[in-house]
Design a protein around this motif. Structure first.
Motif, short mmCIF file in Angstrom:
data_model
loop_
_atom_site.label_atom_id
_atom_site.label_comp_id
_atom_site.label_asym_id
_atom_site.label_seq_id
_atom_site.Cartn_x
_atom_site.Cartn_y
_atom_site.Cartn_z
N THR A 129 0.83 -1.34 -0.08
CA THR A 129 0.04 0.07 0.02
C THR A 129 0.90 1.34 -0.05
O THR A 129 1.85 1.37 0.65
CB THR A 129 -0.98 0.06 1.26
OG1 THR A 129 -0.09 0.05 2.31
CG2 THR A 129 -1.75 -1.10 1.33
N HIS A 130 0.37 2.24 -0.62
CA HIS A 130 1.01 3.57 -0.76
C HIS A 130 0.99 4.07 0.61
O HIS A 130 1.88 5.02 1.22
CB HIS A 130 0.46 4.25 -1.86
CG HIS A 130 1.03 5.92 -1.72
ND1 HIS A 130 2.10 6.10 -2.47
CD2 HIS A 130 0.49 6.96 -1.29
CE1 HIS A 130 2.28 7.55 -2.27
NE2 HIS A 130 1.36 8.16 -1.63
N TYR A 131 -0.17 4.03 1.46
CA TYR A 131 -0.51 4.87 2.51
C TYR A 131 -0.16 3.75 3.88
O TYR A 131 0.36 2.56 3.66
CB TYR A 131 -2.04 4.92 2.66
CG TYR A 131 -2.41 5.91 1.63
CD1 TYR A 131 -2.26 7.19 1.59
CD2 TYR A 131 -2.83 5.28 0.38
CE1 TYR A 131 -2.78 8.20 0.56
CE2 TYR A 131 -3.41 6.20 -0.59
CZ TYR A 131 -3.31 7.75 -0.52
OH TYR A 131 -3.60 8.34 -1.46
N GLY A 132 0.03 4.57 4.98
CA GLY A 132 0.35 3.91 6.20
C GLY A 132 -1.00 3.59 6.82
O GLY A 132 -2.21 3.88 6.79
N THR A 133 -0.96 3.13 8.07
CA THR A 133 -2.04 2.57 9.05
C THR A 133 -2.57 3.85 9.80
O THR A 133 -3.53 3.66 10.27
CB THR A 133 -1.43 1.73 10.28
OG1 THR A 133 -0.32 2.26 10.84
CG2 THR A 133 -1.03 0.56 9.54
N PHE A 193 -7.34 -7.76 3.69
CA PHE A 193 -6.29 -8.86 3.15
C PHE A 193 -6.18 -9.85 4.00
O PHE A 193 -6.02 -10.97 3.81
CB PHE A 193 -5.06 -8.01 2.76
CG PHE A 193 -3.98 -8.85 2.38
CD1 PHE A 193 -4.21 -9.30 1.15
CD2 PHE A 193 -2.72 -9.00 2.72
CE1 PHE A 193 -3.12 -10.17 0.49
CE2 PHE A 193 -1.64 -9.83 2.40
CZ PHE A 193 -1.99 -10.41 1.12
N GLN A 194 -6.03 -9.40 5.55
CA GLN A 194 -5.55 -10.57 6.56
C GLN A 194 -6.86 -11.49 6.83
O GLN A 194 -6.72 -12.49 6.38
CB GLN A 194 -5.57 -9.88 7.80
CG GLN A 194 -4.15 -9.19 7.83
CD GLN A 194 -4.19 -8.28 9.23
OE1 GLN A 194 -4.84 -7.94 9.68
NE2 GLN A 194 -2.76 -8.05 9.58
N GLN A 198 4.77 -9.99 3.97
CA GLN A 198 3.74 -10.09 2.96
C GLN A 198 2.73 -8.73 3.03
O GLN A 198 2.28 -8.57 2.09
CB GLN A 198 3.13 -11.40 3.10
CG GLN A 198 4.00 -12.51 2.61
CD GLN A 198 3.17 -14.01 2.85
OE1 GLN A 198 3.64 -14.69 3.48
NE2 GLN A 198 2.20 -13.98 2.02
N ILE A 199 2.93 -7.92 4.03
CA ILE A 199 2.24 -6.83 4.12
C ILE A 199 3.09 -5.44 4.30
O ILE A 199 3.86 -5.37 4.98
CB ILE A 199 1.21 -6.64 5.31
CG1 ILE A 199 0.12 -8.02 5.18
CG2 ILE A 199 0.44 -5.22 5.32
CD1 ILE A 199 -0.74 -7.82 6.45
N ILE A 200 3.13 -4.80 3.10
CA ILE A 200 4.14 -3.78 2.97
C ILE A 200 3.17 -2.49 3.02
O ILE A 200 2.45 -2.17 2.14
CB ILE A 200 5.03 -3.87 1.66
CG1 ILE A 200 5.63 -5.36 1.34
CG2 ILE A 200 5.80 -2.83 1.51
CD1 ILE A 200 6.03 -5.65 -0.08
N THR A 201 3.39 -1.48 4.06
CA THR A 201 2.73 -0.35 4.14
C THR A 201 3.69 0.85 4.02
O THR A 201 4.85 0.87 4.22
CB THR A 201 1.83 -0.09 5.48
OG1 THR A 201 2.90 -0.39 6.73
CG2 THR A 201 1.05 -1.36 5.60
N ASP A 256 3.98 -15.60 -5.33
CA ASP A 256 3.47 -15.80 -6.51
C ASP A 256 2.27 -14.79 -6.89
O ASP A 256 1.68 -15.16 -8.12
CB ASP A 256 3.24 -17.25 -6.63
CG ASP A 256 2.02 -17.94 -5.75
OD1 ASP A 256 1.54 -16.81 -4.94
OD2 ASP A 256 1.97 -19.00 -5.65
N GLY A 257 1.97 -14.11 -5.92
CA GLY A 257 0.67 -13.07 -6.24
C GLY A 257 1.11 -11.79 -5.44
O GLY A 257 1.58 -11.68 -4.43
N LEU A 258 0.67 -10.66 -5.94
CA LEU A 258 1.09 -9.19 -5.48
C LEU A 258 -0.17 -8.26 -5.79
O LEU A 258 -0.48 -8.29 -7.12
CB LEU A 258 2.25 -8.78 -6.10
CG LEU A 258 2.82 -7.43 -5.74
CD1 LEU A 258 2.88 -7.15 -4.29
CD2 LEU A 258 3.88 -6.82 -6.39
#
Length: 379
Positions: free
Chosen positions: A211-215, A227-228, A242-245, A268-270
């Motif tokens: 995600t471009h944004y943060g929490t 997603f979770q 696997q979660i990039i914020t 294998d998926g993004l």
């Protein structure tokens, strides 16, 4: 002192300022009544004025530099007919600027698509969400507005928004969680769940979300939770990386995806954001000698002109940004007319457009769009 120079009562030189033309002065110059000038210069087509008379008055007004004064109008009737739309500006780098401008332009276009838009002026306000003086600046900026559309609120600014709402009507875009204020949002939860399920249906077992944004943003917390939940419901494991914020540009996207692709159990998926982050992700995939749509499936969050024309075709979650803006504007007008007594919360479904990046060889390479599916349409 030059002959003929104006004097004040005490004999000092004075500087004459250009006098601003009024409706009365334009009426006198045009040789028509005040009411006729008022009808013409109001811009409201419902007033019966002949085309010839309208042309005459507009010509005289233009020749004598007449311009409307929304602030004077505000003082007379406590309405300025100005609506504000407030969005945040990219702070960390210039990489996101093009996408931010594209998104803002779509919002403005959405408002202009409303049949009521011609009766209002639109003021665009840009804010820095990290500015410690944001409340003070915003309070000054909205002083003469009839109402405000506030896009993508930050969580710690909720108290400030509630205080600002005591000054003028506010509609929040993408603000699920601020239940005290009216809002219009894309169904972020449904969009991310559907995108994850699509990747699983295409055979993906290890999926990452970027995600471009943060929490700190309301809408992004919803994305992360969705997603979770989706990974859990599909019975798939989910590691922390696997979660990039808060991924702000192409370089950080490239580095993050590269790490995930060089693990013993690579992804294998993004699901990745638009433009800069999407380009960085694609570069990492290509450097790892992997094929998009075959070795790794890819979905972009929110379509822009760049993702629309990429090769291979990139599957996207398409957000109805123009519709959100139009409905936000029309909800704000209903508030101004006293038609809304309790906070309304409108949720609009997104769509997924599937292209080669998820469909692989099954997609028709001659056509950029393989298929379009509406997520959770109204029954």
């Amino acid at each position: 002192m030059a002959p003929g120079a104006p004097k004040s009562k005490n004999g000092n030189n004075v500087t004459m300022r250009n006098t601003r033309q009024t409706l009365q002065s334009i009426a006198r110059l045009a040789g028509v009544s005040y009411s006729t000038v008022a009808r013409v210069l109001s811009g409201n087509a419902k007033y019966p004025v002949s085309a010839k008379m309208r042309e005459h008055v507009m010509k005289v007004a233009g020749e004598h530099g007449y311009s409307t004064d929304p602030f004077a109008r505000y003082m007379r009737k406590q309405r300025s007919d100005i609506i504000g739309i407030c969005g945040h500006m990219t702070r960390a780098s210039s990489e996101g600027d093009a996408s931010d401008r594209f998104n803002l332009n779509r919002r403005v276009a959405g408002i202009h698509s409303s049949i009521e838009a011609t009766n209002y002026n639109l003021m665009v306000l840009l804010r820095d969400d990290m500015d410690p003086n944001l409340e003070m600046r915003m309070t000054k900026s909205v002083a003469y507005l009839d109402g405000l559309i506030y896009s993508y609120p930050i969580i710690r600014h909720k108290p400030f928004l509630l205080r600002l709402a005591q000054r003028l009507p506010i509609v929040i875009e993408q603000g699920e969680g601020i239940n005290e204020l009216c809002s219009v949002s894309v169904d972020q939860y449904g969009a991310i769940v559907a995108a994850t399920q699509l990747l699983v249906n295409r055979g993906c077992k290890r999926i990452a979300l970027m995600t471009h944004y943060g929490t700190e943003y309301y809408h992004n917390r919803i994305r992360l939770g969705a997603f979770q939940d989706a990974m859990k419901s599909c019975g798939l494991s989910l590691e922390e990386d696997q979660i990039i914020t808060g991924c702000r540009g192409a370089r950080s996207a490239f580095e993050s995806v590269s790490r995930l692709l060089h693990k013993s159990k690579r992804i294998d998926g993004l699901i990745a954001p638009r433009d800069a982050q999407l380009a960085g992700s694609i570069n990492a995939i290509e450097e790892a000698s992997l094929v998009i749509g075959k070795d790794i499936r890819l979905i972009s969050i929110n379509e822009t002109e760049l993702s629309r024309h990429m090769k291979p075709g990139i599957s996207v979650i398409r957000f109805p940004t123009e519709q959100v803006a139009r409905e936000s504007f029309e909800l704000l007008l209903r508030i101004l007319e006293g038609q809304v007594q309790e906070p309304e919360h409108i949720l609009i479904p997104a769509t997924i457009v599937e292209r080669q990046s998820t469909a692989g060889d099954s997609a028709t390479l001659g056509s950029p769009t393989h298929g379009e599916v509406t997520l959770f349409p109204d029954e």
